[in-house]
Enzyme design. Structure first.
Site, PDB file in Angstrom:
ATOM      1  N   GLU A  89      28.532  45.903   7.141  1.00 50.16           N
ATOM      2  CA  GLU A  89      29.578  46.669   7.226  1.00 50.16           C
ATOM      3  C   GLU A  89      30.265  46.704   8.742  1.00 50.16           C
ATOM      4  OE1 GLU A  89      31.252  51.205   5.825  1.00 50.16           O
ATOM      5  OE2 GLU A  89      29.236  50.585   6.108  1.00 50.16           O
ATOM      6  N   HIS A  90      31.189  46.415   9.017  1.00 45.92           N
ATOM      7  CA  HIS A  90      31.938  46.768  10.279  1.00 45.92           C
ATOM      8  C   HIS A  90      32.155  48.341  10.686  1.00 45.92           C
ATOM      9  CE1 HIS A  90      34.573  46.361  14.105  1.00 45.92           C
ATOM     10  NE2 HIS A  90      34.776  47.326  13.592  1.00 45.92           N
ATOM     11  N   LEU A  91      31.686  48.966  11.749  1.00 38.38           N
ATOM     12  CA  LEU A  91      32.149  50.288  12.011  1.00 38.38           C
ATOM     13  C   LEU A  91      32.694  50.446  13.260  1.00 38.38           C
ATOM     14  CD1 LEU A  91      28.778  52.173  11.036  1.00 38.38           C
ATOM     15  CD2 LEU A  91      30.901  51.946   9.559  1.00 38.38           C
ATOM     16  N   ASP A 217      13.267  52.552  15.978  1.00 36.70           N
ATOM     17  CA  ASP A 217      13.624  51.811  17.192  1.00 36.70           C
ATOM     18  C   ASP A 217      14.787  52.666  18.087  1.00 36.70           C
ATOM     19  OD1 ASP A 217      13.744  50.535  19.382  1.00 36.70           O
ATOM     20  OD2 ASP A 217      14.441  48.619  18.686  1.00 36.70           O
TER      21      ASP A 217
HETATM   22  N1  LIG Z   1      28.193  47.301  12.227  1.00 34.35           N
HETATM   23  C1  LIG Z   1      28.462  47.234  13.259  1.00 34.35           C
HETATM   24  N2  LIG Z   1      30.022  47.299  13.583  1.00 34.35           N
HETATM   25  C2  LIG Z   1      30.580  47.038  14.632  1.00 34.35           C
HETATM   26  N3  LIG Z   1      30.065  46.804  15.778  1.00 34.35           N
HETATM   27  C3  LIG Z   1      28.525  46.820  15.896  1.00 34.35           C
HETATM   28  C4  LIG Z   1      27.873  46.935  14.730  1.00 34.35           C
HETATM   29  N4  LIG Z   1      26.544  47.004  14.711  1.00 34.35           N
HETATM   30  C5  LIG Z   1      26.307  46.624  16.116  1.00 34.35           C
HETATM   31  N5  LIG Z   1      27.507  46.629  16.666  1.00 34.35           N
HETATM   32  C6  LIG Z   1      27.914  46.392  18.040  1.00 34.35           C
HETATM   33  O1  LIG Z   1      27.050  45.396  18.821  1.00 34.35           O
HETATM   34  C7  LIG Z   1      26.025  45.734  19.660  1.00 34.35           C
HETATM   35  C8  LIG Z   1      24.666  45.180  19.386  1.00 34.35           C
HETATM   36  O2  LIG Z   1      24.231  45.527  18.157  1.00 34.35           O
HETATM   37  P1  LIG Z   1      22.728  45.605  18.085  1.00 34.35           P
HETATM   38  O3  LIG Z   1      21.959  46.550  18.787  1.00 34.35           O
HETATM   39  O4  LIG Z   1      22.298  45.758  16.502  1.00 34.35           O
HETATM   40  O5  LIG Z   1      22.150  44.116  18.434  1.00 34.35           O
HETATM   41  P2  LIG Z   1      20.864  43.454  18.813  1.00 34.35           P
HETATM   42  O6  LIG Z   1      21.060  42.061  19.423  1.00 34.35           O
HETATM   43  O7  LIG Z   1      19.896  43.612  17.394  1.00 34.35           O
HETATM   44  O8  LIG Z   1      20.405  44.301  20.018  1.00 34.35           O
HETATM   45  P3  LIG Z   1      18.828  44.719  20.596  1.00 34.35           P
HETATM   46  O9  LIG Z   1      19.098  43.967  21.783  1.00 34.35           O
HETATM   47  O10 LIG Z   1      19.042  46.342  20.696  1.00 34.35           O
HETATM   48  O11 LIG Z   1      18.103  44.363  19.348  1.00 34.35           O
HETATM   49  C9  LIG Z   1      26.178  47.273  19.685  1.00 34.35           C
HETATM   50  O12 LIG Z   1      25.821  47.967  20.722  1.00 34.35           O
HETATM   51  C10 LIG Z   1      27.349  47.693  18.920  1.00 34.35           C
HETATM   52  O13 LIG Z   1      28.242  47.837  20.060  1.00 34.35           O
END
Ligand SMILES: Nc1ncnc2c1ncn2[C@@H]1O[C@H](COP(=O)(O)OP(=O)(O)OP(=O)(O)O)[C@@H](O)[C@H]1O
Length: 283
Positions: A89-91, A217
């Site tokens: 889901e997008h938030l 985490d």
């Molecule tokens: N469900 C969501 N809806 C909208 N934006 C999101 C959502 N999930 C993450 N984001 C955006 O994307 C960014 C990166 O998400 P996330 O930390 O899950 O990525 P990652 O590549 O797994 O990061 P990390 O390097 O910390 O493991 C978040 O900081 C947020 O701005």
């Protein structure tokens, strides 16, 4: 990628919204679909499926507790060319600001959720289950998780243990020390760790530790808020000790970052500092 996603999500519409969000590990992008707005993380590394499946299981577990808002996980999808996508889901997230006090309260609710289930079961005289995977949340009497979760790309050992110290020492710190040993051959760190291990049980004398479902985490980059309150995301959950997971996660994240960037001299320094710190607290 778009056709594979459309098929997997059963949507005719897959329109990029322009919202992107890349962490250090994966690329993120939001799309409008027939069923609403989704956020898709994609990654081309071979470890991506395991990493995303762990994240999906973690989000499902937290979601079931109904204590704190997380994005609803939807699907892990194999993409052509070997990449993997994780759809959720997008938030509409903004930086944590107005809702930081509520974040503390809701994290406490999350951490107490399993204990409260246990108390309720005791009262009702019901049987005790183990592990997630059922439709209703069951009381979990052990430390671990039903699937592997990843810290970065590194898989974490989540095998069930009845004792927290065993879980923590054997399945959290030991694998990091093994990696240090393999990559930098730091014998001093190994010796310090051998001494420290003997001291850890004394820290937990007469302390009853009830397994708590943890984000696993939790740091500033994995919390946000929307109008309704705080949001946590990108978890690597397990049932652990709610009070001590934070320093462990910090130390592990530090080690992992250094190991992944392979700055081996720095790893050695980091490990020593981490162990010195733990020694300080255990004296
Ligand atoms: N469900 C969501 N809806 C909208 N934006 C999101 C959502 N999930 C993450 N984001 C955006 O994307 C960014 C990166 O998400 P996330 O930390 O899950 O990525 P990652 O590549 O797994 O990061 P990390 O390097 O910390 O493991 C978040 O900081 C947020 O701005």
């Amino acid at each position: 990628m778009e056709d594979a996603l459309k098929r997997a999500l059963g949507t005719a519409v897959l329109r990029p919204t322009g919202h992107t969000g890349g962490g250090c590990i994966s690329q993120g992008r939001s799309y409008d679909t027939d069923h609403g707005r989704v956020f898709v993380k994609s990654n081309s590394r071979s470890e991506a499926r395991r990493m995303f499946e762990g994240e999906m299981a973690s989000l499902e577990a937290i979601l079931k507790t109904q204590t704190i808002k997380v994005p609803k996980p939807l699907k892990v999808v194999d993409l052509p060319g070997g990449s993997t996508a994780f759809v959720m889901e997008h938030l509409e997230m903004g930086g944590l600001n107005r809702h930081s006090a509520l974040l503390g309260t809701q994290l406490a609710d999350l951490h107490l959720h399993n204990q409260q289930l246990g108390e309720k079961l005791k009262k009702e005289g019901s049987t005790v289950g183990k592990g997630q995977g059922q439709t209703e949340v069951q009381f979990v009497a052990q430390f671990g998780f039903h699937t592997v979760t990843c810290c970065g790309y590194l898989p974490q050992v989540n095998d069930w243990q009845s004792d927290w110290v065993t879980f923590f020492a054997r399945q959290r710190i030991q694998p990091q020390m093994d990696m240090v040993e393999k990559k930098s051959g730091d014998r001093e760190a190994r010796e310090l760790w051998a001494q420290l291990q003997l001291k850890i049980p004394s820290l937990f004398c007469n302390v009853e530790i009830i397994p708590a479902l943890l984000h696993g985490d939790l740091w500033g980059g994995n919390v946000a808020e929307d109008d309704s309150g705080p949001i946590i995301f990108d978890p690597a959950s397990f049932y652990g000790h709610s009070d001590s997971s934070c320093p462990i996660v910090c130390m592990r994240a530090m080690l992992t970052a250094e190991l992944e960037s392979r700055q081996e001299n720095y790893i050695t320094g980091t490990v020593r500092r981490g162990l010195d710190l733990l020694f300080f607290f255990t004296e």
